[in-house]
Design a protein around this motif. Sequence first.
Motif, PDB file in Angstrom:
ATOM      1  N   ASP A 153       0.840  -1.212   0.000  1.00  0.00           N
ATOM      2  CA  ASP A 153       0.000   0.000   0.000  1.00  0.00           C
ATOM      3  C   ASP A 153       0.867   1.251   0.000  1.00  0.00           C
ATOM      4  N   LEU A 174       2.207   1.940  -3.404  1.00  0.00           N
ATOM      5  CA  LEU A 174       1.159   2.226  -4.381  1.00  0.00           C
ATOM      6  C   LEU A 174       1.031   3.720  -4.694  1.00  0.00           C
ATOM      7  N   MET A 222       1.032   4.656  -8.684  1.00  0.00           N
ATOM      8  CA  MET A 222      -0.196   4.601  -9.477  1.00  0.00           C
ATOM      9  C   MET A 222      -0.505   5.901 -10.221  1.00  0.00           C
ATOM     10  N   GLY A 226      -7.048  -1.791 -13.406  1.00  0.00           N
ATOM     11  CA  GLY A 226      -6.736  -0.838 -12.333  1.00  0.00           C
ATOM     12  C   GLY A 226      -7.854  -0.604 -11.338  1.00  0.00           C
ATOM     13  N   THR A 228      -6.577  -1.408  -7.771  1.00  0.00           N
ATOM     14  CA  THR A 228      -5.549  -0.427  -7.401  1.00  0.00           C
ATOM     15  C   THR A 228      -6.202   0.865  -6.936  1.00  0.00           C
ATOM     16  N   HIS A 229      -7.216   1.311  -7.687  1.00  0.00           N
ATOM     17  CA  HIS A 229      -7.922   2.541  -7.294  1.00  0.00           C
ATOM     18  C   HIS A 229      -8.674   2.348  -5.984  1.00  0.00           C
ATOM     19  N   ARG A 250      -7.843   0.305  -3.543  1.00  0.00           N
ATOM     20  CA  ARG A 250      -6.843   0.296  -2.455  1.00  0.00           C
ATOM     21  C   ARG A 250      -6.405   1.717  -2.117  1.00  0.00           C
ATOM     22  N   ARG A 251      -6.223   2.509  -3.159  1.00  0.00           N
ATOM     23  CA  ARG A 251      -5.799   3.904  -2.937  1.00  0.00           C
ATOM     24  C   ARG A 251      -6.903   4.676  -2.211  1.00  0.00           C
ATOM     25  N   ARG A 263      -2.436  -5.175 -16.231  1.00  0.00           N
ATOM     26  CA  ARG A 263      -1.817  -6.276 -15.472  1.00  0.00           C
ATOM     27  C   ARG A 263      -1.126  -7.265 -16.409  1.00  0.00           C
ATOM     28  N   SER A 298       0.778  -9.735  -4.256  1.00  0.00           N
ATOM     29  CA  SER A 298       1.007  -8.609  -3.347  1.00  0.00           C
ATOM     30  C   SER A 298       2.050  -8.984  -2.293  1.00  0.00           C
ATOM     31  N   ARG A 345      -4.197 -10.212  -6.644  1.00  0.00           N
ATOM     32  CA  ARG A 345      -4.359  -8.825  -7.075  1.00  0.00           C
ATOM     33  C   ARG A 345      -5.585  -8.745  -7.964  1.00  0.00           C
TER      34      ARG A 345
END
Lengths: 224, 333
Positions: A33, A36, A40, A70, A73-74, A76-77, A199, B55, B257
């Motif tokens: 994290d 990231l 990102m 993504g 990822t978004h 998590r952010r 990915r 991860s 992921r």
Amino acid sequence: MMPERQVKGFSLNQLFCEKMPVLDYNPFGGLTDEELKFVMSEQHDLSKMVEEIKASENFVIEFIGKKGRGKTTHLRRLAQLMPEAFYFNPDRQSTEEIDIDYPIILIDSFHKLPLLKRQDIMKKHRGVIVHTDHVSRFAEYFFCGKKWKKYLFKGLNASVLKSVILGRLRVVLQDEDKNILLDESQIELLLNTFGDDFRGILNYLYRSYRDYNTFISQKKLVPR
Amino acid sequence: MRNQFILISVQYDKIPSDYDLNEEVTGVLRVKVDKKVSLKYLKINLVFELRGQASPVSMPSKEIVLVNNGTWDVGETYKYPFEFAGGLTPSYKGYNLQTLWYVHATYLLTEESQKATGTYKFYKKIFSSRMVESYKSTINIQNVSKKLQVETNSVNIGGGNYFWVISFVVLFFCYLAHQSGNLEGWGYLIPAITAIISFFSFGLFLRDYYYFSDMKIRFLKEKPEYIQAEILLNGRTNRLNNVKIGYKIVEKVLDDRGTSTVTLTNDNYKYLHQGPLKGHNGVIAVDLPLPKHTEFPASFSYGKHEINWIIFLKTPGVFSRFLKEIPIRVIYK
């Protein structure tokens, strides 16, 4: 399992203009994290989204897109930007752990929850649910009396891909000022082969880097 | 790496590859600032991290608080020596994953206008010149004395019996036909010869099975450089032709992921012995040298990520091959 895609004419060494940096670990794998936020590239304005979430009630926001675009990822952010939210990952937690007392719930891979569980959460929860999925579930929101908004995840261009690759290298090198050059033609090759499958590109770079490091050449000794 | 106006660097006392497993990790952390700040804390951890396509997973092992309510002034270089105790596992670079150690520094500033946390990683590959493994946790006489299992791609015993019965029946009916006079001349010879060849072929297979099906492997002693083992053949033979012995590292990583979850596995083979082995009274003594530490990670299990070790032993066979796989647990101590 899908066969691994090959990119004809691609070379990791050439991507880095013949100056492949020496690294402590493979830079194209998973990120913590903490890492990231350095790496990102936002497809949607997350700070605006945070304001929108905080001002809403009885609302669902869905991140829709194919795999590897993504969405997670978004999400998590978003969890980093809203520490007060409850983050749920069905691969790591049981559905019983979802705490609907939190005003904001972030759910990764919403489709992995059973339909009845999804309905149950949406009926009971009065705050905001943000989730990732491959397809929109507007009918489910409608039946639960929820308002909803969709954010699509698709498209990838050369400048975003370059910034992500450079960001990943700088995280490993622990040097944000280091000047690293990337070959444009190699970036184009990746985009032409994988399209916006982010990915897919990262996994391909991960394998390329792994094979570049000949440490595990003994794998070829597999008998049978 | 620079965070805002604070620059932190770490200098280890030795170059990474020179650290031994039981040696303390020592060095100095330096701090420089562009403007005066007061901070609540500065602390460092020694972290064990598993990285790969999935991860990352981190396990902070030890923490040292270097500053508790302090101030950093412009123009000064603050030096904080640190020392972490040894007893670490070596760094490992595998196929799907790698494990590594690093010193991780974090700080928290107190002033409201400058309130921020910073985090820095200083990777360190910790290797060892010598290593010790322990097999005690999973290997004992009970689990190594089981019968050998037939490898999935070899001829199985049931099929062999069937083949043998058919050969015998064909031969028997050839005899009856010949006796009754229904088959005249040399007509019965073709099925008869086929049956005889099949019978002897199976005889060889049966002999293999007879010799090696009860084979056992026993571990006597583990040493830093090798494991002493004995292969017990129940006195039926004193020689194994083309035996293969080695280690296999099994890496298993859950790549969760995103919305698709994949388990990545890889078997990495390392041969220790290939060729004939001789013994006395049905016992073959064998020393299994241990691989270099850089190729020999500790057994590891965290969530759905694993590194497992297996010692495998393959025996010869004309129509069949036997494979024994023994899970081992590798611990550095």
